[in-house]
Design a protein around this motif. Sequence first.
Motif, PDB file in Angstrom:
ATOM      1  N   ILE A  42     -20.629 -47.954  14.355  1.00 55.68           N
ATOM      2  CA  ILE A  42     -20.554 -49.335  13.873  1.00 55.68           C
ATOM      3  C   ILE A  42     -21.574 -50.211  14.584  1.00 55.68           C
ATOM      4  O   ILE A  42     -22.186 -51.091  13.975  1.00 55.68           O
ATOM      5  N   LYS A  43     -21.790 -49.960  15.872  1.00 54.90           N
ATOM      6  CA  LYS A  43     -22.769 -50.737  16.633  1.00 54.90           C
ATOM      7  C   LYS A  43     -24.207 -50.366  16.285  1.00 54.90           C
ATOM      8  O   LYS A  43     -25.100 -51.212  16.347  1.00 54.90           O
ATOM      9  N   MET A  44     -24.453 -49.132  15.914  1.00 53.09           N
ATOM     10  CA  MET A  44     -25.818 -48.690  15.599  1.00 53.09           C
ATOM     11  C   MET A  44     -26.282 -49.165  14.226  1.00 53.09           C
ATOM     12  O   MET A  44     -27.457 -49.468  14.045  1.00 53.09           O
ATOM     13  N   TYR A  45     -25.371 -49.204  13.272  1.00 52.25           N
ATOM     14  CA  TYR A  45     -25.735 -49.536  11.896  1.00 52.25           C
ATOM     15  C   TYR A  45     -24.867 -50.686  11.412  1.00 52.25           C
ATOM     16  O   TYR A  45     -23.640 -50.594  11.405  1.00 52.25           O
ATOM     17  N   LYS A  46     -25.497 -51.766  10.982  1.00 57.00           N
ATOM     18  CA  LYS A  46     -24.757 -52.952  10.573  1.00 57.00           C
ATOM     19  C   LYS A  46     -24.232 -52.815   9.149  1.00 57.00           C
ATOM     20  O   LYS A  46     -24.662 -51.944   8.388  1.00 57.00           O
ATOM     21  N   ASN A  48     -21.888 -52.349   5.757  1.00 63.82           N
ATOM     22  CA  ASN A  48     -21.036 -51.290   5.203  1.00 63.82           C
ATOM     23  C   ASN A  48     -21.454 -49.903   5.660  1.00 63.82           C
ATOM     24  O   ASN A  48     -20.609 -49.014   5.790  1.00 63.82           O
ATOM     25  N   VAL A  49     -22.754 -49.704   5.895  1.00 58.56           N
ATOM     26  CA  VAL A  49     -23.213 -48.388   6.365  1.00 58.56           C
ATOM     27  C   VAL A  49     -22.539 -48.052   7.689  1.00 58.56           C
ATOM     28  O   VAL A  49     -22.039 -46.946   7.883  1.00 58.56           O
ATOM     29  N   GLY A  50     -22.507 -49.009   8.606  1.00 59.93           N
ATOM     30  CA  GLY A  50     -21.870 -48.785   9.901  1.00 59.93           C
ATOM     31  C   GLY A  50     -20.367 -48.585   9.792  1.00 59.93           C
ATOM     32  O   GLY A  50     -19.795 -47.724  10.461  1.00 59.93           O
ATOM     33  N   LYS A  51     -19.731 -49.374   8.939  1.00 64.36           N
ATOM     34  CA  LYS A  51     -18.273 -49.270   8.778  1.00 64.36           C
ATOM     35  C   LYS A  51     -17.879 -47.932   8.157  1.00 64.36           C
ATOM     36  O   LYS A  51     -16.977 -47.249   8.644  1.00 64.36           O
ATOM     37  N   ILE A  52     -18.552 -47.563   7.091  1.00 67.53           N
ATOM     38  CA  ILE A  52     -18.242 -46.283   6.430  1.00 67.53           C
ATOM     39  C   ILE A  52     -18.641 -45.116   7.331  1.00 67.53           C
ATOM     40  O   ILE A  52     -17.903 -44.144   7.463  1.00 67.53           O
ATOM     41  N   GLY A  53     -19.806 -45.232   7.968  1.00 67.27           N
ATOM     42  CA  GLY A  53     -20.235 -44.197   8.909  1.00 67.27           C
ATOM     43  C   GLY A  53     -19.270 -44.055  10.064  1.00 67.27           C
ATOM     44  O   GLY A  53     -18.980 -42.941  10.513  1.00 67.27           O
ATOM     45  N   GLY A  54     -18.752 -45.180  10.562  1.00 66.33           N
ATOM     46  CA  GLY A  54     -17.771 -45.139  11.645  1.00 66.33           C
ATOM     47  C   GLY A  54     -16.494 -44.441  11.235  1.00 66.33           C
ATOM     48  O   GLY A  54     -15.929 -43.646  11.991  1.00 66.33           O
ATOM     49  N   LEU A  55     -16.030 -44.720  10.028  1.00 66.23           N
ATOM     50  CA  LEU A  55     -14.822 -44.068   9.516  1.00 66.23           C
ATOM     51  C   LEU A  55     -15.047 -42.564   9.371  1.00 66.23           C
ATOM     52  O   LEU A  55     -14.217 -41.756   9.802  1.00 66.23           O
ATOM     53  N   ILE A  56     -16.174 -42.203   8.779  1.00 66.41           N
ATOM     54  CA  ILE A  56     -16.484 -40.779   8.603  1.00 66.41           C
ATOM     55  C   ILE A  56     -16.624 -40.087   9.958  1.00 66.41           C
ATOM     56  O   ILE A  56     -16.110 -38.989  10.166  1.00 66.41           O
ATOM     57  N   SER A  57     -17.301 -40.754  10.888  1.00 67.15           N
ATOM     58  CA  SER A  57     -17.479 -40.186  12.221  1.00 67.15           C
ATOM     59  C   SER A  57     -16.135 -39.986  12.923  1.00 67.15           C
ATOM     60  O   SER A  57     -15.894 -38.951  13.548  1.00 67.15           O
ATOM     61  N   PHE A  58     -15.256 -40.969  12.805  1.00 67.29           N
ATOM     62  CA  PHE A  58     -13.928 -40.849  13.417  1.00 67.29           C
ATOM     63  C   PHE A  58     -13.163 -39.671  12.822  1.00 67.29           C
ATOM     64  O   PHE A  58     -12.611 -38.844  13.558  1.00 67.29           O
ATOM     65  N   LEU A  59     -13.130 -39.595  11.501  1.00 64.38           N
ATOM     66  CA  LEU A  59     -12.391 -38.510  10.848  1.00 64.38           C
ATOM     67  C   LEU A  59     -12.990 -37.149  11.171  1.00 64.38           C
ATOM     68  O   LEU A  59     -12.260 -36.185  11.416  1.00 64.38           O
ATOM     69  N   GLU A  60     -14.315 -37.093  11.187  1.00 62.90           N
ATOM     70  CA  GLU A  60     -14.998 -35.828  11.471  1.00 62.90           C
ATOM     71  C   GLU A  60     -14.670 -35.326  12.875  1.00 62.90           C
ATOM     72  O   GLU A  60     -14.503 -34.134  13.095  1.00 62.90           O
ATOM     73  N   GLU A  61     -14.562 -36.236  13.821  1.00 60.01           N
ATOM     74  CA  GLU A  61     -14.240 -35.839  15.194  1.00 60.01           C
ATOM     75  C   GLU A  61     -12.745 -35.607  15.389  1.00 60.01           C
ATOM     76  O   GLU A  61     -12.339 -34.780  16.199  1.00 60.01           O
ATOM     77  N   ALA A  62     -11.912 -36.332  14.659  1.00 63.90           N
ATOM     78  CA  ALA A  62     -10.460 -36.229  14.843  1.00 63.90           C
ATOM     79  C   ALA A  62      -9.862 -35.001  14.157  1.00 63.90           C
ATOM     80  O   ALA A  62      -8.849 -34.472  14.608  1.00 63.90           O
ATOM     81  N   ILE A  63     -10.477 -34.546  13.073  1.00 64.23           N
ATOM     82  CA  ILE A  63      -9.952 -33.396  12.337  1.00 64.23           C
ATOM     83  C   ILE A  63     -10.559 -32.121  12.920  1.00 64.23           C
ATOM     84  O   ILE A  63     -11.781 -31.959  12.929  1.00 64.23           O
ATOM     85  N   PRO A  64      -9.725 -31.225  13.426  1.00 62.19           N
ATOM     86  CA  PRO A  64     -10.238 -29.987  14.023  1.00 62.19           C
ATOM     87  C   PRO A  64     -11.051 -29.168  13.032  1.00 62.19           C
ATOM     88  O   PRO A  64     -10.724 -29.067  11.856  1.00 62.19           O
ATOM     89  N   GLY A  65     -12.147 -28.623  13.527  1.00 64.88           N
ATOM     90  CA  GLY A  65     -12.977 -27.756  12.714  1.00 64.88           C
ATOM     91  C   GLY A  65     -14.134 -28.445  12.012  1.00 64.88           C
ATOM     92  O   GLY A  65     -14.991 -27.779  11.435  1.00 64.88           O
ATOM     93  N   PHE A  72     -23.981 -38.697  12.803  1.00 64.67           N
ATOM     94  CA  PHE A  72     -24.979 -39.677  13.236  1.00 64.67           C
ATOM     95  C   PHE A  72     -26.351 -39.366  12.633  1.00 64.67           C
ATOM     96  O   PHE A  72     -27.042 -40.271  12.154  1.00 64.67           O
ATOM     97  N   THR A  73     -26.724 -38.112  12.651  1.00 62.96           N
ATOM     98  CA  THR A  73     -28.025 -37.724  12.118  1.00 62.96           C
ATOM     99  C   THR A  73     -28.074 -37.916  10.603  1.00 62.96           C
ATOM    100  O   THR A  73     -29.083 -38.394  10.066  1.00 62.96           O
ATOM    101  N   LEU A  74     -27.002 -37.585   9.916  1.00 69.47           N
ATOM    102  CA  LEU A  74     -26.969 -37.774   8.469  1.00 69.47           C
ATOM    103  C   LEU A  74     -26.968 -39.255   8.091  1.00 69.47           C
ATOM    104  O   LEU A  74     -27.582 -39.641   7.093  1.00 69.47           O
ATOM    105  N   THR A  75     -26.321 -40.088   8.896  1.00 68.27           N
ATOM    106  CA  THR A  75     -26.366 -41.532   8.643  1.00 68.27           C
ATOM    107  C   THR A  75     -27.776 -42.053   8.835  1.00 68.27           C
ATOM    108  O   THR A  75     -28.270 -42.866   8.048  1.00 68.27           O
TER     109      THR A  75
END
Length: 85
Positions: A42-46, A48-65, A72-75
């Motif tokens: 969210i801090k790197m990208y202002k 909706n990109v940052g908000k959606i990227g933050g949500l995806i990043s959170f889910l990607e890290e929170a869900i095992p596997g 970050f690289t794809l964003t």
Amino acid sequence: MESWNKNQKLIAGIVFDLIGMLSYIFPLTDIAWAPLSAYLMIKMYKGNVGKIGGLISFLEEAIPGLDFFPSFTLTWCYVYLFKKG
């Protein structure tokens, strides 16, 4: 972080993705890294990109596997290579 140029964001994003992949070695790191990665995105990208990227990043890290997904690289690719305007 928003003031970083695109090369600085790319390098930081790769480092952040590598940190996220450490959970294969240290599984409990996801507890702290999931919310922190969302905050950093969210801090790197202002906007909706940052908000959606933050949500995806959170889910990607929170869900095992899903830690192999380089959010970050794809964003960065979306913002600097694919996004029009």
